[in-house]
Design an enzyme around this catalytic site. Structure first.
Site, PDB file in Angstrom:
ATOM      1  CB  SER A 298      -0.809   0.126   0.959  1.00  0.00           C
ATOM      2  OG  SER A 298      -1.573   1.080   1.660  1.00  0.00           O
TER       3      SER A 298
ATOM      4  CE1 TYR B  27      -3.906  -2.378   4.563  1.00  0.00           C
ATOM      5  CE2 TYR B  27      -3.310   0.225   4.462  1.00  0.00           C
ATOM      6  CZ  TYR B  27      -3.589  -0.878   4.291  1.00  0.00           C
ATOM      7  OH  TYR B  27      -3.853  -1.849   2.427  1.00  0.00           O
TER       8      TYR B  27
HETATM    9  N1  LIG Z   1      -9.534  -1.090  -0.692  1.00  0.00           N
HETATM   10  C1  LIG Z   1      -8.285  -0.017  -0.424  1.00  0.00           C
HETATM   11  O1  LIG Z   1      -8.329   0.336  -0.569  1.00  0.00           O
HETATM   12  C2  LIG Z   1      -6.598  -0.689  -0.910  1.00  0.00           C
HETATM   13  C3  LIG Z   1      -5.189   0.013  -0.886  1.00  0.00           C
HETATM   14  C4  LIG Z   1      -4.168  -0.084  -0.947  1.00  0.00           C
HETATM   15  C5  LIG Z   1      -3.993  -1.676  -0.707  1.00  0.00           C
HETATM   16  N2  LIG Z   1      -4.923  -2.655  -0.481  1.00  0.00           N
HETATM   17  C6  LIG Z   1      -4.226  -4.057  -0.113  1.00  0.00           C
HETATM   18  O2  LIG Z   1      -5.130  -4.668  -1.418  1.00  0.00           O
HETATM   19  C7  LIG Z   1      -5.297  -5.990  -0.384  1.00  0.00           C
HETATM   20  C8  LIG Z   1      -6.749  -6.102  -1.164  1.00  0.00           C
HETATM   21  O3  LIG Z   1      -7.555  -5.320   0.170  1.00  0.00           O
HETATM   22  P1  LIG Z   1      -9.346  -5.066  -0.242  1.00  0.00           P
HETATM   23  O4  LIG Z   1      -9.616  -3.667   0.172  1.00  0.00           O
HETATM   24  O5  LIG Z   1      -9.942  -6.330  -1.754  1.00  0.00           O
HETATM   25  O6  LIG Z   1     -10.110  -6.121   0.902  1.00  0.00           O
HETATM   26  P2  LIG Z   1     -10.774  -7.343   0.761  1.00  0.00           P
HETATM   27  O7  LIG Z   1     -11.594  -7.094   2.826  1.00  0.00           O
HETATM   28  O8  LIG Z   1     -11.746  -6.328   0.346  1.00  0.00           O
HETATM   29  O9  LIG Z   1     -11.151  -8.795   0.608  1.00  0.00           O
HETATM   30  C9  LIG Z   1     -10.242  -9.140   1.147  1.00  0.00           C
HETATM   31  C10 LIG Z   1     -10.222 -10.796   1.210  1.00  0.00           C
HETATM   32  O10 LIG Z   1      -9.063 -11.071   1.969  1.00  0.00           O
HETATM   33  C11 LIG Z   1     -10.614 -12.558   2.943  1.00  0.00           C
HETATM   34  N3  LIG Z   1      -9.205 -13.087   3.685  1.00  0.00           N
HETATM   35  C12 LIG Z   1      -9.536 -12.890   4.938  1.00  0.00           C
HETATM   36  N4  LIG Z   1      -9.190 -12.578   5.393  1.00  0.00           N
HETATM   37  C13 LIG Z   1      -8.586 -14.328   4.990  1.00  0.00           C
HETATM   38  C14 LIG Z   1      -7.318 -15.691   5.451  1.00  0.00           C
HETATM   39  N5  LIG Z   1      -7.163 -15.164   6.808  1.00  0.00           N
HETATM   40  N6  LIG Z   1      -6.644 -16.148   3.979  1.00  0.00           N
HETATM   41  C15 LIG Z   1      -7.767 -16.274   3.202  1.00  0.00           C
HETATM   42  N7  LIG Z   1      -8.413 -14.958   2.749  1.00  0.00           N
HETATM   43  C16 LIG Z   1      -8.752 -14.300   3.342  1.00  0.00           C
HETATM   44  C17 LIG Z   1     -11.966 -11.799   2.828  1.00  0.00           C
HETATM   45  O11 LIG Z   1     -12.177 -13.018   3.018  1.00  0.00           O
HETATM   46  C18 LIG Z   1     -11.508 -11.394   1.490  1.00  0.00           C
HETATM   47  O12 LIG Z   1     -12.189 -11.516   0.651  1.00  0.00           O
HETATM   48  C19 LIG Z   1      -4.625  -5.933   0.687  1.00  0.00           C
HETATM   49  O13 LIG Z   1      -3.397  -6.763   0.691  1.00  0.00           O
HETATM   50  C20 LIG Z   1      -5.058  -4.720   0.909  1.00  0.00           C
HETATM   51  O14 LIG Z   1      -4.554  -3.785   2.541  1.00  0.00           O
HETATM   52  C21 LIG Z   1      -6.215  -2.247  -0.102  1.00  0.00           C
END
Ligand SMILES: NC(=O)c1ccc[n+]([C@@H]2O[C@H](COP(=O)([O-])OP(=O)(O)OC[C@H]3O[C@@H](n4cnc5c(N)ncnc54)[C@H](O)[C@@H]3O)[C@@H](O)[C@H]2O)c1
Length: 256
Positions: free
Chosen positions: A145, A168
């Site tokens: 991130s 985070y």
């Molecule tokens: N959404 C944002 O704005 C954003 C920005 C920068 C980085 N990110 C990063 O992108 C990645 C995905 O984020 P997102 O927003 O799509 O998240 P999200 O919460 O929409 O999806 C996360 C998924 O991970 C699954 N999950 C949770 N615990 C788990 C485990 N122990 N084993 C396997 N699966 C598991 C959940 O069921 C879910 O389907 C993360 O690393 C997040 O930090 C997100």
């Protein structure tokens, strides 16, 4: 671009994961949605397969914090497809107290959330790289991130209840360095490890936040989950063959 590469996407049923899975299919790869929430994973798989008129997307239940679950996923997928080419570490485990402001975070929650997320990314990388070393190589992409790169711009959260949790910052900065550590540690094993650092992704955030965020960017501001896909496909493809241990930021200039 991906020529039937078998690619595990942890958290593949989530906001960003789902776009990754679609992009992998569009580029000729075979994505496996590896998610703890198997109902969402199956629904996501069915939706993408239906849209494409294929059966390319597959699913497996996976908990990245469990060695047994990870080893089982390697066994099942490698025997079904005869190979695994890449792991996309994208899951987002957190406990029910995650998301609090700095002075409200309890020590136990800090430790648990860092353990679930950074610890889970370590464990998934360790189990999959053990497989990759045995079978000639592989490719790991860690989804980090912007907040692993720069300190949060806290003023953008004014007028909202939102914040960037302190866990985070620890998780994502740690992950970017872990990426370099692993890339170097795997020297001679034909395993690449890179990070992709997205900016904020649109997900029904409140208006004051969206406009404050946009002012920090060059054009669009908050991005759509699909805006990360091109960079992921590049890192998964042979076009990035000698890119190793790097972090690519996709944030419309937010970190500048
Ligand atoms: N959404 C944002 O704005 C954003 C920005 C920068 C980085 N990110 C990063 O992108 C990645 C995905 O984020 P997102 O927003 O799509 O998240 P999200 O919460 O929409 O999806 C996360 C998924 O991970 C699954 N999950 C949770 N615990 C788990 C485990 N122990 N084993 C396997 N699966 C598991 C959940 O069921 C879910 O389907 C993360 O690393 C997040 O930090 C997100």
């Amino acid at each position: 671009m991906l020529n039937k590469k078998v690619i595990i996407v942890t958290g593949g049923a989530g906001l960003i994961g789902k776009s990754f899975v679609s992009a992998i299919v569009d580029n000729g790869g075979i994505p496996i949605i590896a998610d703890k929430n198997i109902e969402n994973a199956q629904a996501c798989c069915d939706e993408i397969n239906k849209k494409n008129g294929t059966e390319t997307v597959d699913v497996i239940e996976l908990d990245i914090t469990s060695e047994k679950s990870l080893d089982n996923s390697i066994k099942v997928i490698s025997s079904k497809y005869g190979r695994i080419d890449a792991l996309v570490n994208n899951a987002y485990p957190r406990n029910e107290n995650y998301g609090k402001h700095f002075f409200e975070v309890q020590y136990e929650d800090f430790v648990e959330n860092v353990g679930l997320n950074l610890g889970g990314y370590f464990l998934a990388s360790q189990r999959y790289s053990a497989y990759f070393s045995k079978y000639g190589g592989g490719n790991i992409i860690n989804i980090a991130s912007i907040y692993g790169v720069v300190a949060p711009k806290f003023h953008i959260y004014n007028e909202t209840k939102m914040t960037t949790p302190v866990e985070y910052a620890a998780i994502k900065s740690g992950l970017i360095h872990l990426t370099k550590y692993m890339a170097k540690y795997f020297q001679g094993k034909n395993i690449r490890v890179n990070a992709l650092s997205p900016g904020g992704i649109l997900d029904r955030q409140p208006e004051p936040f969206l406009s404050a965020y946009q002012k920090e960017c060059c054009t669009k501001g908050m991005l759509n989950s699909g805006d990360m896909a091109g960079t992921l496909i590049f890192l998964l493809s042979d076009m990035s063959a000698y890119i190793n241990g790097q972090n690519i930021i996709v944030d419309d200039g937010f970190t500048l």
